[in-house]
Design a protein around this motif. Structure first.
Motif, PDB file in Angstrom:
ATOM      1  N   GLY A   1       0.917  -2.945  14.779  1.00  0.00           N
ATOM      2  CA  GLY A   1       0.984  -4.063  13.834  1.00  0.00           C
ATOM      3  C   GLY A   1       2.030  -3.855  12.777  1.00  0.00           C
ATOM      4  O   GLY A   1       1.832  -4.229  11.623  1.00  0.00           O
ATOM      5  N   ALA A   2       3.198  -3.251  13.102  1.00  0.00           N
ATOM      6  CA  ALA A   2       4.218  -2.961  12.094  1.00  0.00           C
ATOM      7  C   ALA A   2       5.018  -4.206  11.743  1.00  0.00           C
ATOM      8  O   ALA A   2       5.220  -5.095  12.582  1.00  0.00           O
ATOM      9  N   LEU A   3       5.457  -4.251  10.439  1.00  0.00           N
ATOM     10  CA  LEU A   3       6.344  -5.310   9.948  1.00  0.00           C
ATOM     11  C   LEU A   3       5.832  -6.714  10.221  1.00  0.00           C
ATOM     12  O   LEU A   3       6.591  -7.603  10.587  1.00  0.00           O
ATOM     13  N   MET A   4       4.504  -6.899  10.058  1.00  0.00           N
ATOM     14  CA  MET A   4       3.912  -8.231  10.219  1.00  0.00           C
ATOM     15  C   MET A   4       4.102  -9.019   8.929  1.00  0.00           C
ATOM     16  O   MET A   4       3.851  -8.502   7.847  1.00  0.00           O
ATOM     17  N   PRO A   5       4.570 -10.244   9.015  1.00  0.00           N
ATOM     18  CA  PRO A   5       4.689 -11.056   7.796  1.00  0.00           C
ATOM     19  C   PRO A   5       3.297 -11.376   7.246  1.00  0.00           C
ATOM     20  O   PRO A   5       2.298 -11.206   7.953  1.00  0.00           O
ATOM     21  N   PRO A   6       3.210 -11.824   5.988  1.00  0.00           N
ATOM     22  CA  PRO A   6       1.904 -12.132   5.407  1.00  0.00           C
ATOM     23  C   PRO A   6       1.061 -13.057   6.292  1.00  0.00           C
ATOM     24  O   PRO A   6       1.579 -14.015   6.848  1.00  0.00           O
ATOM     25  N   SER A   7      -0.184 -12.725   6.452  1.00  0.00           N
ATOM     26  CA  SER A   7      -1.102 -13.520   7.271  1.00  0.00           C
ATOM     27  C   SER A   7      -2.491 -13.389   6.665  1.00  0.00           C
ATOM     28  O   SER A   7      -2.673 -12.712   5.664  1.00  0.00           O
ATOM     29  N   LEU A   8      -3.478 -13.992   7.307  1.00  0.00           N
ATOM     30  CA  LEU A   8      -4.835 -13.907   6.786  1.00  0.00           C
ATOM     31  C   LEU A   8      -5.358 -12.479   6.851  1.00  0.00           C
ATOM     32  O   LEU A   8      -6.005 -12.001   5.926  1.00  0.00           O
ATOM     33  N   ALA A   9      -5.050 -11.763   7.959  1.00  0.00           N
ATOM     34  CA  ALA A   9      -5.532 -10.400   8.118  1.00  0.00           C
ATOM     35  C   ALA A   9      -4.838  -9.461   7.143  1.00  0.00           C
ATOM     36  O   ALA A   9      -5.448  -8.556   6.566  1.00  0.00           O
ATOM     37  N   HIS A  10      -3.530  -9.683   6.916  1.00  0.00           N
ATOM     38  CA  HIS A  10      -2.753  -8.873   5.962  1.00  0.00           C
ATOM     39  C   HIS A  10      -2.091  -9.820   4.975  1.00  0.00           C
ATOM     40  O   HIS A  10      -0.975 -10.285   5.205  1.00  0.00           O
ATOM     41  N   PRO A  11      -2.748 -10.094   3.828  1.00  0.00           N
ATOM     42  CA  PRO A  11      -2.260 -11.141   2.904  1.00  0.00           C
ATOM     43  C   PRO A  11      -0.818 -10.920   2.438  1.00  0.00           C
ATOM     44  O   PRO A  11      -0.112 -11.883   2.155  1.00  0.00           O
ATOM     45  N   LEU A  12      -0.377  -9.669   2.347  1.00  0.00           N
ATOM     46  CA  LEU A  12       1.001  -9.416   1.930  1.00  0.00           C
ATOM     47  C   LEU A  12       1.811  -8.757   3.042  1.00  0.00           C
ATOM     48  O   LEU A  12       2.862  -8.166   2.803  1.00  0.00           O
ATOM     49  N   GLY A  13       1.316  -8.820   4.274  1.00  0.00           N
ATOM     50  CA  GLY A  13       2.047  -8.268   5.403  1.00  0.00           C
ATOM     51  C   GLY A  13       1.852  -6.768   5.552  1.00  0.00           C
ATOM     52  O   GLY A  13       1.069  -6.144   4.826  1.00  0.00           O
ATOM     53  N   THR A  14       2.588  -6.176   6.511  1.00  0.00           N
ATOM     54  CA  THR A  14       2.516  -4.726   6.733  1.00  0.00           C
ATOM     55  C   THR A  14       3.925  -4.164   6.730  1.00  0.00           C
ATOM     56  O   THR A  14       4.889  -4.885   6.919  1.00  0.00           O
ATOM     57  N   ASP A  15       4.025  -2.828   6.491  1.00  0.00           N
ATOM     58  CA  ASP A  15       5.354  -2.208   6.447  1.00  0.00           C
ATOM     59  C   ASP A  15       5.753  -1.684   7.822  1.00  0.00           C
ATOM     60  O   ASP A  15       5.078  -1.960   8.813  1.00  0.00           O
ATOM     61  N   TRP A  16       6.838  -0.914   7.867  1.00  0.00           N
ATOM     62  CA  TRP A  16       7.387  -0.482   9.169  1.00  0.00           C
ATOM     63  C   TRP A  16       6.490   0.479   9.905  1.00  0.00           C
ATOM     64  O   TRP A  16       6.687   0.750  11.067  1.00  0.00           O
ATOM     65  N   LEU A  17       5.464   1.030   9.239  1.00  0.00           N
ATOM     66  CA  LEU A  17       4.492   1.871   9.936  1.00  0.00           C
ATOM     67  C   LEU A  17       3.192   1.109  10.165  1.00  0.00           C
ATOM     68  O   LEU A  17       2.199   1.689  10.570  1.00  0.00           O
ATOM     69  N   GLY A  18       3.193  -0.180   9.850  1.00  0.00           N
ATOM     70  CA  GLY A  18       1.998  -0.998  10.060  1.00  0.00           C
ATOM     71  C   GLY A  18       0.953  -0.804   8.986  1.00  0.00           C
ATOM     72  O   GLY A  18      -0.195  -1.229   9.123  1.00  0.00           O
ATOM     73  N   ARG A  19       1.328  -0.170   7.833  1.00  0.00           N
ATOM     74  CA  ARG A  19       0.342   0.005   6.747  1.00  0.00           C
ATOM     75  C   ARG A  19       0.250  -1.298   5.949  1.00  0.00           C
ATOM     76  O   ARG A  19       1.269  -1.960   5.718  1.00  0.00           O
ATOM     77  N   ASP A  20      -0.948  -1.625   5.545  1.00  0.00           N
ATOM     78  CA  ASP A  20      -1.188  -2.877   4.811  1.00  0.00           C
ATOM     79  C   ASP A  20      -0.551  -2.785   3.415  1.00  0.00           C
ATOM     80  O   ASP A  20      -0.901  -1.911   2.614  1.00  0.00           O
ATOM     81  N   ILE A  21       0.382  -3.716   3.130  1.00  0.00           N
ATOM     82  CA  ILE A  21       1.117  -3.624   1.857  1.00  0.00           C
ATOM     83  C   ILE A  21       0.197  -3.847   0.658  1.00  0.00           C
ATOM     84  O   ILE A  21       0.290  -3.153  -0.355  1.00  0.00           O
ATOM     85  N   LEU A  22      -0.749  -4.798   0.765  1.00  0.00           N
ATOM     86  CA  LEU A  22      -1.674  -5.040  -0.345  1.00  0.00           C
ATOM     87  C   LEU A  22      -2.450  -3.772  -0.684  1.00  0.00           C
ATOM     88  O   LEU A  22      -2.559  -3.381  -1.853  1.00  0.00           O
ATOM     89  N   SER A  23      -2.968  -3.109   0.356  1.00  0.00           N
ATOM     90  CA  SER A  23      -3.745  -1.890   0.104  1.00  0.00           C
ATOM     91  C   SER A  23      -2.876  -0.824  -0.538  1.00  0.00           C
ATOM     92  O   SER A  23      -3.325  -0.073  -1.410  1.00  0.00           O
ATOM     93  N   ARG A  24      -1.613  -0.758  -0.108  1.00  0.00           N
ATOM     94  CA  ARG A  24      -0.703   0.241  -0.676  1.00  0.00           C
ATOM     95  C   ARG A  24      -0.383  -0.082  -2.140  1.00  0.00           C
ATOM     96  O   ARG A  24      -0.309   0.824  -2.975  1.00  0.00           O
ATOM     97  N   LEU A  25      -0.205  -1.371  -2.442  1.00  0.00           N
ATOM     98  CA  LEU A  25       0.064  -1.737  -3.836  1.00  0.00           C
ATOM     99  C   LEU A  25      -1.122  -1.381  -4.724  1.00  0.00           C
ATOM    100  O   LEU A  25      -0.969  -0.874  -5.846  1.00  0.00           O
ATOM    101  N   ILE A  26      -2.341  -1.658  -4.201  1.00  0.00           N
ATOM    102  CA  ILE A  26      -3.542  -1.344  -4.987  1.00  0.00           C
ATOM    103  C   ILE A  26      -3.630   0.159  -5.222  1.00  0.00           C
ATOM    104  O   ILE A  26      -3.882   0.619  -6.343  1.00  0.00           O
ATOM    105  N   ALA A  27      -3.343   0.936  -4.183  1.00  0.00           N
ATOM    106  CA  ALA A  27      -3.434   2.388  -4.320  1.00  0.00           C
ATOM    107  C   ALA A  27      -2.300   2.930  -5.188  1.00  0.00           C
ATOM    108  O   ALA A  27      -2.450   3.961  -5.857  1.00  0.00           O
ATOM    109  N   GLY A  28      -1.158   2.249  -5.186  1.00  0.00           N
ATOM    110  CA  GLY A  28       0.005   2.754  -5.920  1.00  0.00           C
ATOM    111  C   GLY A  28      -0.024   2.457  -7.406  1.00  0.00           C
ATOM    112  O   GLY A  28       0.658   3.116  -8.195  1.00  0.00           O
ATOM    113  N   GLY A  29      -0.836   1.483  -7.792  1.00  0.00           N
ATOM    114  CA  GLY A  29      -0.878   1.090  -9.207  1.00  0.00           C
ATOM    115  C   GLY A  29      -1.180   2.250 -10.122  1.00  0.00           C
ATOM    116  O   GLY A  29      -0.572   2.394 -11.186  1.00  0.00           O
TER     117      GLY A  29
END
Lengths: 302, 296
Positions: free
Chosen positions: B64-92
């Protein structure tokens, strides 16, 4: 009894970083304040009277000379000299309530709501004022709180640096009467720094006239006002609009205060004096007694 | 006689009215109120929000790498398929937390130094100010590179790289603010009452310049976040795979043309938070100035 004495004090303020140019704010002044009297220091703005007041309070250390309190010299603060400042807006901490401002002046044992209320009562303020911040007070009320702070410290001497100049004309008399009442009740010694000769005439026992960092005349207020000996004193008295004795001769105000960085040679007043002679340029006149308690520094005799 | 308890109670209540009035003055400025809400929500999301993180921020998912924003991944996924929203929350907690702690350390030390030099002047004050000026000319990024080289990249060197250049800024700011207050007559009055230097510094000078410090700290939070992100972007900050927001932007820069959302989403978040802090600073400056209190 001499309670406070200045012995030959000098204070020069350097105005360049090398300290070569200096403003000679106080240039060799000796005077004394007697217990329970009101000594007035008068002079134009820039004559050094405020600096002299701050030296007497201990806030400014003189470059030379010393201040004696009851005959012994002191350095720093002993708490027996308090001050009431000219500008009521700057004399109270804007983030403090009246209670804190007044109780700060008390030692811990005396610090209580009752004693603060008692002091406020003395200066004519209702105890309800303890909750107020300075921005909620009028100019006259602020000055009353400032006076309350000064007397809460149980001082012997209070230096009044133009205590009513910044107030509305209608409030001035109230504050002056308050100060006189307090003096009568508590026996405070006042040093009143003021440029208004009417107030000085009404309040003070003795007066010191300053010109460009020097004392030019000193004596009992009545004597100095009714029989002024220095042309500068005569000029000040002639120029006053207050209800005070008019001098025998009229000397109109001319010129301005000379530079205090490069004061004129000889007598400092000679550049404005209508009676200046050749001698005044060469040699500085010293204070001499014209009567037992009346001194003047001038070659002319009026 | 005097009703003692009532008066004491009134005094405390009156103290509260000042706080209420300040809040009211702040609330009147709707944009800075909005900024405060943005900052509080992002902070809440980065702390308690971690519990609600939809995916594991470190777990790759190559299908599921580099998926644009969708219902399953509201902010999409990165090149390793990690959920960007979850990463932003963890990175804050890295981006905001580091900036916050670093600025707080720098501000506290700098404020003390500035207070001391502003009150005592003389030799102590001159030394503090001259040393501050020397430190002031060193750019943050050079200091960061220095710490990265000596201590290695990581939390500590990022923290120091931001905290240390902050100190002289506060030392100078507080010095000049303290200079203005130290000549006020109430400071002289306190000296006549035989109060000590530290007492006057903390009871008379600090409370009257605190608003300057608070406003500056708000602005500097924005700058601090920007610096944490810049260091992360350059690879001098918190190293990947830690999802520090700047590091996320830096790691994703190869995809800027093909999958721009991977770069822009964390980038926009950084920009929004920084702008929010700046606007909040403006609002606080108006609301906190004790000189403006009489106008309330």
């Amino acid at each position: 009894m001499k309670i406070l004495e200045a012995v030959n004090v000098y204070k020069y303020f350097p105005i360049d970083i090398f300290g070569r140019k200096k403003i000679r704010a106080v240039d060799g002044i000796s005077l004394h304040v007697a217990s329970s009297e009101t000594l007035a220091i008068v002079g134009e703005s820039g004559s050094g009277k405020t600096t002299l007041g701050r030296i007497l309070s201990g806030l400014v250390k003189p470059d030379k000379g010393k201040i004696l309190y009851k005959g012994s010299s002191f350095n720093g603060f002993h708490g027996k000299v308090q001050m009431v400042f000219q500008n009521p807006d700057s004399s109270l901490d804007p983030s403090w309530q009246t209670y804190d401002i007044v109780s700060e002046a008390m030692n811990n044992r005396r610090k209580s709501l009752d004693s603060v209320a008692e002091v406020l009562e003395l200066v004519g303020l209702n105890p309800a004022y303890i909750t107020k911040y300075p921005h909620e007070l009028s100019g006259g009320e602020k000055q009353r709180v400032a006076i309350a702070r000064a007397i809460a410290a149980e001082p012997e001497i209070i230096i009044l640096d133009e205590p009513v100049s910044a107030l509305d004309a209608s409030i001035r008399a109230q504050i002056l009467n308050l100060l006189l009442d307090l003096q009568e009740k508590k026996g405070y010694t006042y040093v009143l720094i003021d440029h208004d000769l009417g107030r000085v005439w009404h309040i003070s026992d003795r007066v010191v006239v300053m010109y460009a960092g020097k004392v030019v005349e000193e004596g009992k207020t009545e004597e100095v006002f009714q029989d002024p000996k220095h042309p500068y004193t005569i000029m000040l008295l002639s120029a006053s609009t207050s209800n005070i004795p008019k001098p025998k001769i009229n000397v109109s105000i001319q010129g301005e205060l000379p530079s205090l960085i490069n004061p004129p040679s000889g007598c400092r007043f000679r550049t404005r004096c209508p009676f200046a002679q050749e001698k005044c340029k060469v040699e500085e006149p010293q204070l001499y007694n014209v009567s037992r308690e009346h001194e003047v520094a001038c070659y002319n005799q009026f | 006689m005097i009703r003692k308890e009532t008066l004491l109670k009134e005094m405390n209540e009156h103290r509260k009215t000042i706080r209420v009035a300040t809040w009211k003055a702040f609330k009147r400025n709707k944009i800075s109120l909005l900024s405060l809400i943005v900052i509080l929500s992002v902070s809440a999301l980065s702390t308690v929000g971690i519990v609600y993180s939809p995916y594991n921020p470190y777990q790759p998912n190559f299908s599921g790498a580099l998926m644009p924003p969708s219902l399953a991944h509201p902010l999409g996924t990165d090149w390793l398929g990690r959920d960007i929203l979850s990463r932003l929350i963890a990175g804050g907690k890295y981006t905001l937390g580091l900036a916050f702690v670093a600025i707080l350390i720098g501000a506290t030390i700098g404020t003390f130094l500035g207070l001391a030099s502003g009150y005592y002047l003389g030799l102590v004050g001159t030394i503090i100010q001259r040393v501050s000026e020397i430190f002031l000319i060193l750019p943050t990024l050079i200091i960061a590179a220095l710490f990265a080289a000596v201590l290695g990249t990581g939390l500590l060197s990022t923290l120091l790289a931001i905290a240390i250049p902050t100190i002289p800024v506060y030392a100078k700011l507080v010095h000049s603010a303290a200079l203005r207050v130290r000549n006020e007559d109430y400071v002289e009055a306190a000296r006549l009452l035989k109060k000590s230097g530290p007492y006057i510094m903390f009871n008379h000078i600090l409370p009257n310049i605190l608003h300057v410090v608070i406003v500056q700290t708000t602005y500097y939070m924005g700058t601090g976040i920007l610096t944490v992100s810049a260091l992360g972007f350059l690879g001098l900050g918190v190293p990947s795979p830690t999802p520090e927001w700047g590091t996320m932007v830096g790691d994703a820069k190869d995809y800027i043309f093909s999958y721009p959302f991977v770069v822009f989403i964390p980038g926009i978040l950084i920009a929004v938070v920084v702008v929010a802090f700046n606007i909040l600073g403006d609002g606080l400056r108006e609301a906190l100035d004790p000189k403006l209190r009489r106008l309330l």
